[in-house]
Design an enzyme around this catalytic site. Structure first.
Site, short mmCIF file in Angstrom:
data_model
loop_
_atom_site.label_atom_id
_atom_site.label_comp_id
_atom_site.label_asym_id
_atom_site.label_seq_id
_atom_site.Cartn_x
_atom_site.Cartn_y
_atom_site.Cartn_z
CB SER A 137 2.23 6.95 8.69
OG SER A 137 1.37 8.04 8.43
CE1 TYR A 150 -1.23 3.50 7.03
CE2 TYR A 150 -1.43 5.85 7.53
CZ TYR A 150 -0.76 4.80 6.91
OH TYR A 150 0.39 5.06 6.20
N1 LIG Z 1 1.94 8.14 0.49
C1 LIG Z 1 1.76 8.66 1.69
O1 LIG Z 1 1.16 9.75 1.85
C2 LIG Z 1 2.33 7.98 2.91
C3 LIG Z 1 2.47 8.74 4.09
C4 LIG Z 1 2.98 8.12 5.22
C5 LIG Z 1 3.35 6.78 5.17
N2 LIG Z 1 3.19 6.06 4.03
C6 LIG Z 1 3.59 4.65 4.05
O2 LIG Z 1 4.57 4.45 3.06
C7 LIG Z 1 4.52 3.11 2.60
C8 LIG Z 1 4.50 3.10 1.07
O3 LIG Z 1 3.32 3.74 0.65
P1 LIG Z 1 3.18 4.40 -0.79
O4 LIG Z 1 2.82 5.81 -0.58
O5 LIG Z 1 4.37 4.08 -1.63
O6 LIG Z 1 1.86 3.66 -1.31
P2 LIG Z 1 1.57 2.83 -2.66
O7 LIG Z 1 2.06 3.57 -3.83
O8 LIG Z 1 0.13 2.46 -2.56
O9 LIG Z 1 2.48 1.53 -2.49
C9 LIG Z 1 2.15 0.50 -1.61
C10 LIG Z 1 3.06 -0.68 -1.87
O10 LIG Z 1 2.73 -1.74 -0.96
C11 LIG Z 1 2.53 -2.94 -1.71
N3 LIG Z 1 1.54 -3.78 -1.06
C12 LIG Z 1 0.25 -3.46 -0.74
N4 LIG Z 1 -0.37 -4.53 -0.21
C13 LIG Z 1 0.55 -5.53 -0.19
C14 LIG Z 1 0.53 -6.88 0.22
N5 LIG Z 1 -0.59 -7.44 0.76
N6 LIG Z 1 1.65 -7.62 0.11
C15 LIG Z 1 2.77 -7.09 -0.43
N7 LIG Z 1 2.86 -5.82 -0.85
C16 LIG Z 1 1.76 -5.06 -0.73
C17 LIG Z 1 2.06 -2.47 -3.08
O11 LIG Z 1 2.38 -3.44 -4.06
P3 LIG Z 1 1.36 -4.49 -4.72
O12 LIG Z 1 0.03 -3.83 -4.82
O13 LIG Z 1 2.00 -4.81 -6.01
O14 LIG Z 1 1.37 -5.66 -3.78
C18 LIG Z 1 2.93 -1.24 -3.28
O15 LIG Z 1 4.18 -1.60 -3.77
C19 LIG Z 1 3.30 2.47 3.24
O16 LIG Z 1 3.70 1.67 4.33
C20 LIG Z 1 2.49 3.66 3.71
O17 LIG Z 1 1.70 3.34 4.83
C21 LIG Z 1 2.70 6.63 2.90
#
Ligand SMILES: NC(=O)c1ccc[n+]([C@@H]2O[C@H](COP(=O)([O-])OP(=O)(O)OC[C@H]3O[C@@H](n4cnc5c(N)ncnc54)[C@H](OP(=O)(O)O)[C@@H]3O)[C@@H](O)[C@H]2O)c1
Length: 245
Positions: A137, A150
């Protein structure tokens, strides 16, 4: 690595960046192991994407992570690409950290990806090649109030990735870390927020509008294709303003 004809495990494939990454890899001809806890969403996606299989796993559970890699190997006979994208945020001032939540986020954002790496590395070594992408991130590169836990854990993941990158070069396994910027997904809704948190942001909000999930997925696929150790969503993130003071 060219994803065409390769077997890719994508965690977090039920939503946001992981979902967009699975779709993009599929469009590029990869065979997919779709991983998250929401089996119903994964089953629907697997029906959409050719040569894909849904595997439910809670990435905080070591046995689930091991089963996920075994399921991939059993189904496709090989594992070429691992994208560790599952993750969750935790907004809290350091002073108010709930240690149980800290442990949970550590298990999900750091331990799960490392367990997955430990499982795929011997397979990739035997195959003589592999690509591992860990999704960190932009908060790992800055000192933003409420993001110490985080961002610190995502920085840990980045450090582990960059070290593994050096260690695994001789095995022809490319390990990359990708730093997404704020991305328009359900991430913020899913972020655990301490009761004391009120988001003020820098100058009242983030400096640039959010990226799309497809844009962030493009950066993950860039990392797979190039094998670059670090891929940033935007060039300015290579030298960010590190704090608000
Ligand atoms: N969106 C942002 O602004 C942003 C910025 C920087 C980095 N990131 C990183 O990008 C990655 C993806 O985030 P996103 O934005 O796509 O968020 P998101 O839409 O909330 O997706 C999160 C994903 O992680 C899965 N997940 C959560 N807890 C889990 C668990 N205990 N076991 C297995 N799977 C789990 C969820 O699936 P289920 O709930 O079905 O398990 C979902 O598929 C993350 O690592 C996040 O830290 C995001």
């Amino acid at each position: 690595m060219d994803p065409k004809g390769k077997v890719a495990i994508v965690t977090g494939a039920s939503s946001g960046i992981g979902l967009a990454t699975a779709k993009l890899l599929s469009a590029k001809g990869a065979e997919l192991v779709l991983v998250a806890r929401s089996k119903d969403k994964l089953d629907k996606l697997a029906a959409e994407l050719p040569n894909s299989v849904a595997v439910a796993a809670d990435m905080t559970k070591i046995l689930d992570v091991e089963n996920m890699v075994n399921a991939a190997k059993d189904h496709f006979g090989q594992v070429d690409i691992l994208v560790n994208c599952a993750g969750q945020g935790y907004d809290v001032p350091v002073a108010d950290t709930d240690i149980d939540v800290f442990h949970h986020i550590f298990d999900l954002d750091v331990v799960g990806p490392v367990v997955a790496m430990k499982q795929v590395i011997p397979i990739m070594r035997k195959q003589g090649a592999g690509s591992i992408v860990n999704v960190s991130s932009g908060t790992a590169l800055m000192y933003l109030p409420n993001n110490g836990i985080y961002g610190g854990l995502k920085r840990t993941l980045a450090h582990i990735s960059l070290t593994a990158n050096v260690e695994l070069k001789k095995d022809k396994i490319a390990v990359s870390v990708v730093y997404p910027y704020i991305t328009d997904t359900p991430f913020d809704d899913n972020t655990i927020k301490a009761p004391t948190v009120t988001w003020a942001g820098e100058g009242g909000g983030p400096p640039f509008p959010p990226d799309t999930a497809e844009y962030a997925a493009g950066k993950i696929v860039d990392a797979i294709e190039s094998g670059e150790p670090e891929v940033f969503a935007h060039d300015w993130m290579k030298n960010p303003r590190r704090s608000e003071t």
